[in-house]
Write a protein that holds these residues in place. Structure first.
Motif, PDB file in Angstrom:
ATOM      1  N   ILE A  45      -4.145  -2.814  -4.010  1.00 34.72           N
ATOM      2  CA  ILE A  45      -3.892  -3.744  -2.902  1.00 34.72           C
ATOM      3  C   ILE A  45      -5.172  -4.485  -2.534  1.00 34.72           C
ATOM      4  O   ILE A  45      -6.211  -3.872  -2.278  1.00 34.72           O
ATOM      5  CB  ILE A  45      -3.373  -3.003  -1.652  1.00 34.72           C
ATOM      6  N   VAL A  46      -5.079  -5.804  -2.511  1.00 35.36           N
ATOM      7  CA  VAL A  46      -6.135  -6.650  -1.965  1.00 35.36           C
ATOM      8  C   VAL A  46      -5.619  -7.203  -0.641  1.00 35.36           C
ATOM      9  O   VAL A  46      -4.642  -7.950  -0.617  1.00 35.36           O
ATOM     10  CB  VAL A  46      -6.485  -7.818  -2.904  1.00 35.36           C
ATOM     11  N   SER A  47      -6.254  -6.818   0.450  1.00 33.86           N
ATOM     12  CA  SER A  47      -5.837  -7.307   1.767  1.00 33.86           C
ATOM     13  C   SER A  47      -6.718  -8.468   2.192  1.00 33.86           C
ATOM     14  O   SER A  47      -7.951  -8.371   2.157  1.00 33.86           O
ATOM     15  CB  SER A  47      -5.917  -6.189   2.811  1.00 33.86           C
ATOM     16  N   VAL A  71     -10.803  -5.558   0.565  1.00 34.14           N
ATOM     17  CA  VAL A  71     -10.518  -6.234   1.832  1.00 34.14           C
ATOM     18  C   VAL A  71     -11.405  -7.468   1.927  1.00 34.14           C
ATOM     19  O   VAL A  71     -12.632  -7.372   1.819  1.00 34.14           O
ATOM     20  CB  VAL A  71     -10.765  -5.325   3.048  1.00 34.14           C
ATOM     21  N   LEU A  87       1.879  -2.089   5.334  1.00 39.27           N
ATOM     22  CA  LEU A  87       0.762  -1.612   4.528  1.00 39.27           C
ATOM     23  C   LEU A  87       1.017  -0.206   4.013  1.00 39.27           C
ATOM     24  O   LEU A  87       0.788   0.089   2.823  1.00 39.27           O
ATOM     25  CB  LEU A  87      -0.518  -1.637   5.367  1.00 39.27           C
ATOM     26  N   LYS A 102      -6.412   2.173   3.058  1.00 38.96           N
ATOM     27  CA  LYS A 102      -5.249   2.050   2.178  1.00 38.96           C
ATOM     28  C   LYS A 102      -5.304   0.825   1.259  1.00 38.96           C
ATOM     29  O   LYS A 102      -4.394   0.621   0.460  1.00 38.96           O
ATOM     30  CB  LYS A 102      -3.975   2.021   3.018  1.00 38.96           C
ATOM     31  N   SER A 103      -6.358   0.026   1.386  1.00 37.80           N
ATOM     32  CA  SER A 103      -6.528  -1.135   0.515  1.00 37.80           C
ATOM     33  C   SER A 103      -7.652  -0.854  -0.471  1.00 37.80           C
ATOM     34  O   SER A 103      -8.634  -0.177  -0.146  1.00 37.80           O
ATOM     35  CB  SER A 103      -6.877  -2.386   1.329  1.00 37.80           C
ATOM     36  N   ASP A 104      -7.537  -1.405  -1.645  1.00 36.44           N
ATOM     37  CA  ASP A 104      -8.604  -1.269  -2.635  1.00 36.44           C
ATOM     38  C   ASP A 104      -9.692  -2.314  -2.417  1.00 36.44           C
ATOM     39  O   ASP A 104     -10.850  -2.095  -2.765  1.00 36.44           O
ATOM     40  CB  ASP A 104      -8.014  -1.402  -4.040  1.00 36.44           C
ATOM     41  N   LEU A 135      -2.033  -8.786  -0.048  1.00 32.08           N
ATOM     42  CA  LEU A 135      -1.384  -8.620   1.253  1.00 32.08           C
ATOM     43  C   LEU A 135      -2.093  -9.470   2.297  1.00 32.08           C
ATOM     44  O   LEU A 135      -3.301  -9.316   2.528  1.00 32.08           O
ATOM     45  CB  LEU A 135      -1.421  -7.146   1.666  1.00 32.08           C
ATOM     46  N   LEU A 167      -6.403  -0.161   7.392  1.00 36.40           N
ATOM     47  CA  LEU A 167      -6.325  -1.181   6.351  1.00 36.40           C
ATOM     48  C   LEU A 167      -7.364  -0.911   5.272  1.00 36.40           C
ATOM     49  O   LEU A 167      -7.080  -1.010   4.072  1.00 36.40           O
ATOM     50  CB  LEU A 167      -6.550  -2.567   6.957  1.00 36.40           C
ATOM     51  N   SER A 168      -8.580  -0.557   5.690  1.00 36.34           N
ATOM     52  CA  SER A 168      -9.644  -0.293   4.733  1.00 36.34           C
ATOM     53  C   SER A 168      -9.350   0.948   3.896  1.00 36.34           C
ATOM     54  O   SER A 168      -9.602   0.975   2.686  1.00 36.34           O
ATOM     55  CB  SER A 168     -10.972  -0.126   5.478  1.00 36.34           C
ATOM     56  N   ALA A 218       1.210   0.924   0.145  1.00 33.25           N
ATOM     57  CA  ALA A 218       0.227   1.873  -0.382  1.00 33.25           C
ATOM     58  C   ALA A 218       0.900   2.998  -1.154  1.00 33.25           C
ATOM     59  O   ALA A 218       0.338   3.526  -2.134  1.00 33.25           O
ATOM     60  CB  ALA A 218      -0.616   2.430   0.759  1.00 33.25           C
TER      61      ALA A 218
END
Length: 742
Positions: A520-522, A542, A510, A538-540, A482, A535-536, A514
């Protein structure tokens, strides 16, 4: 009638200023002695070739009349050669023009935005990218750049935080010196160097409420402890010019402040070169109400220590009248002109004014293969891994379907940032996007799909109807990449925002992704710290990629696929939310400071609704490997105030991947005669380690490392105990020791 060029040759044939064997200052003095008052004033006039509305100013006649000393926004060897020939061959004394430009983080090859590049902690690379920018810009005829910007700021709402090296004066000073050395090289007369102009002097980073140009108040201690050190470092590195700030100190505008420009800059810091105003700054003295008219503004500015007037042309229109009235001395004008002329001699413009104006060389130098490779290295070194749950990154060979989502995945101009996208010679079509970088690296065995997800066009949520398609693509994928962040124009000059949450509908996108349950890689593209809380969560993983420049997409791919192990560390604090601003690691000690968060404690230096700790602290950055610290030793021949000490420790790469660690050394003075910071960065080491390798690392501390400004603003080292802390960030301290100064 005798041609004017012949007159110029006859007049100056035997002049000292034409003799390249004579030093610059003597040549400048000789030339000054031959000039009329009008010719002198013309040298103090810096005009723009391209206006803010992108129209071109016709200035041939002005140059012929000797009314132009320097020109900004005139790029390209062909165009500048025409103008330079007029100055050299069609004026009485043949004084060449200095072509100036905002070469902030690249000219045609765009490097990472300076805040991002500082996160590499690689001073050699920072110097190298400045050197390449100088080589490219000089090929286009540019001889002076308005960089480095060395303003310290603690407010990510301020868009120009993107141009600086972060929040720490010690590290900011090292970066300032590195960039000056890179731009200027060892020989300013070389056609591969630029004269640097350090800016904005001083305290410009103290922007009230984060709004650009907004005048805020700060103490002399803050001026000296926080804002001045990077300027001193640039001056000590030999910077050729300095730009005064739009803002004010102690109620007096910086461009009319003799305390700043004379007492400190000239007398204390020993700066001997030219001071240039910022754009229209002389006219601004009237706008902010300290000058009633143009004459008064000019008198205040030049009498306070300014040498060159940028774009307002008020020096040109008013100095003669002020001299006639006795309100400005000719000696004052002479002192300013002497600095301008010396700069032109130092740059080699008199001896070979056309060597910088070669179209053939320009084509060879700009965007060369070598420059692009350095841009790729600089970009990946700047990137900071903020989260990597369950070691999701680097991307494994088992991942066969990747959904790349987000409008920034295909944006080109946005990856160049404000200066790169708006005012450099960089071209958006030359930028490698995230999507293309991933496709090039992933190869044919990996299926890459793309969905825009939303529309990113300003701050309002747009394109929500595109989210279902993105979700459908995500559900078919093994991994989501993402792309989030801000558009290029949202930070940089005048890029102030009130809320540091991700703009548009990015958080809605996002949230929808999720809910698919897919990893997810943001990847974050930006020029400032953002509130990355949601963001942190809900992302695996960052990855803070900043605005990475021309080679951005490939550099991100290098990191994501493990071709480069991320080594970047933040040089600015990322808050949990906007309400924590200003937040920075080296705040003043307080009687009620708590190391632990107690929401119900009524008498603590904390918030009742949120932690006082940052989301990501200064110095933070993850790696694909882990590092161990051990065996701290503090060695000193004596414990006197004037002795150096060596701090050594073992640093081990405890993982199975080669990596680079930035080990940081902080100092706390336990007792001092004035209130000091909770800790200060005073050293670091960027160490490359192979998997399983251990190295003994040494950092030398000098008396300056333990010194501070006492109540009389004298730099002193007081006897007593100091805490030494070594770690992977300002919060992640691994080793502690004490040192006593007798």
């Amino acid at each position: 009638m005798i041609p004017l060029v012949s007159v110029a040759q006859k007049t100056t044939q035997s002049s000292v200023y034409k003799n390249p064997k004579v030093n610059s200052e003597l040549r400048a003095k000789d030339l000054l002695s031959k000039m009329t008052l009008k010719e002198k004033i013309g040298q103090l006039n810096l005009v723009t070739y391209v206006n803010e509305n992108n129209t071109t100013n016709k200035m041939d006649d002005k140059v012929k009349r000797g009314e132009v000393g320097s020109i900004l926004k005139s790029n390209g060897a062909k165009n500048n050669l025409i103008i330079q020939k007029i100055a050299v061959e069609q004026t009485r004394l043949g004084i060449p023009i200095i072509f100036q430009e905002d070469v902030i983080h690249g000219y045609r090859t765009i490097f990472p935005v300076p805040l991002g590049e500082s996160a590499s902690w690689n001073l050699d690379r920072i110097s190298e990218t400045a050197s390449i920018a100088a080589k490219e810009a000089s090929a286009g005829g540019i001889r002076l750049t308005y960089a480095p910007m060395v303003d310290i700021s603690h407010d990510p709402r301020w868009g120009r935080i993107s141009e600086a090296a972060g929040e720490d004066p010690y590290y900011g000073s090292l970066v300032a010196a590195a960039r000056v050395r890179g731009f200027q090289g060892t020989d300013l007369t070389s056609n591969t160097s630029l004269m640097a102009c350090v800016k904005h002097y001083a305290g410009y980073g103290s922007a009230l409420a984060g709004r650009d140009y907004n005048i805020d108040g700060f103490s002399e201690r803050t001026l000296r402890e926080t804002y001045l050190p990077p300027f001193k470092a640039a001056i000590d590195a030999g910077v050729g010019s300095l730009m005064s700030a739009y803002t004010a100190y102690d109620g007096i505008p910086a461009s009319a402040n003799s305390f700043l420009l004379k007492d400190i800059l000239r007398n204390e810091l020993g700066f001997k070169n030219m001071v240039i105003t910022d754009w229209e700054t002389t006219r601004n003295l009237m706008k902010i109400g300290v000058a009633a008219n143009a004459e008064e503004a000019v008198k205040m500015s030049i009498n306070s220590g300014v040498d060159v007037d940028m774009t307002s042309e008020l020096f040109l229109k008013n100095l003669e009248k002020l001299v006639a009235k006795g309100e400005v001395k000719v000696a004052t004008i002479d002192a300013a002109v002497l600095k301008v002329l010396k700069a032109k001699f130092d740059l080699g413009l008199f001896d070979n004014p056309y060597q910088y104006l070669d179209e053939k060389r320009e084509k060879e130098v700009l965007l060369s293969k070598e420059n692009l490779e350095i841009a790729r290295k600089a970009a990946r070194e700047s990137m900071v891994l903020l989260k990597n749950k369950s070691n999701l990154l680097p991307i494994k060979n088992t991942v066969k379907n990747i959904a790349v989502i987000g409008p920034l995945a295909t944006r080109q101009k946005d990856l160049m940032a404000w200066w790169g996208g708006q005012y450099s010679q960089g071209k958006s079509e030359e930028v490698i996007t995230l999507l293309n970088g991933i496709k090039q690296r992933a190869g044919k065995d990996v299926n890459i799909t793309y969905s825009e997800g939303i529309k990113l066009d300003g701050f309002e949520p747009k394109g929500l109807e595109l989210i279902p398609e993105a979700v459908a693509q995500a559900q078919k994928a093994d991994l989501i990449i993402l792309a989030v962040g801000e558009e290029y124009w949202m930070s940089g000059e005048s890029g102030s925002i009130s809320n540091i949450t991700l703009p548009g509908a990015q958080l809605q996108l996002l949230d929808a992704l999720a809910q698919t349950g897919k990893p997810i890689v943001s990847v974050v593209f930006n020029g400032r710290p953002f509130d990355l809380n949601e963001l942190s969560q809900k992302s695996d993983a960052v990855l803070e990629a900043w605005f990475p420049g021309t080679m951005g997409g490939l550099a991100v791919a290098d990191v994501l696929f493990g071709d480069y192990n991320p080594s970047g560390k933040l040089t600015v604090t990322f808050p949990h939310n906007t309400g924590q601003i200003p937040i920075f690691y080296n705040y003043k000690r307080t009687s009620h400071d708590l190391d632990t968060v107690d929401m119900k404690h009524r008498f603590a230096n904390n918030y009742l609704d949120i932690t006082t700790k940052p989301l990501y602290e200064f110095g933070f950055g993850l790696s694909y490997t882990t590092f161990g610290y051990a065996n701290l030793k503090i060695n000193s021949s004596n414990n006197q105030q004037d002795g150096n000490i060596t701090v050594s420790f073992d640093l081990k790469n405890a993982g199975n991947i080669d990596g680079t660690e930035v080990a940081q050394l902080y100092i706390r003075d336990k007792v001092s005669s004035v209130v000091r910071n909770v800790k200060d960065l005073e050293g670091f080491a960027r160490v490359i380690l192979k998997a399983g390798e251990t190295k003994n690392v040494s950092i030398t501390l000098t008396p300056k490392s333990f010194s501070f400004l006492n109540k009389d603003f004298k730099q002193v080292v007081e006897p007593g105990e100091f805490n030494l802390m070594i770690g992977s960030s300002s919060e992640d301290i691994r080793l502690k020791g004490n040192y006593f100064i007798k």
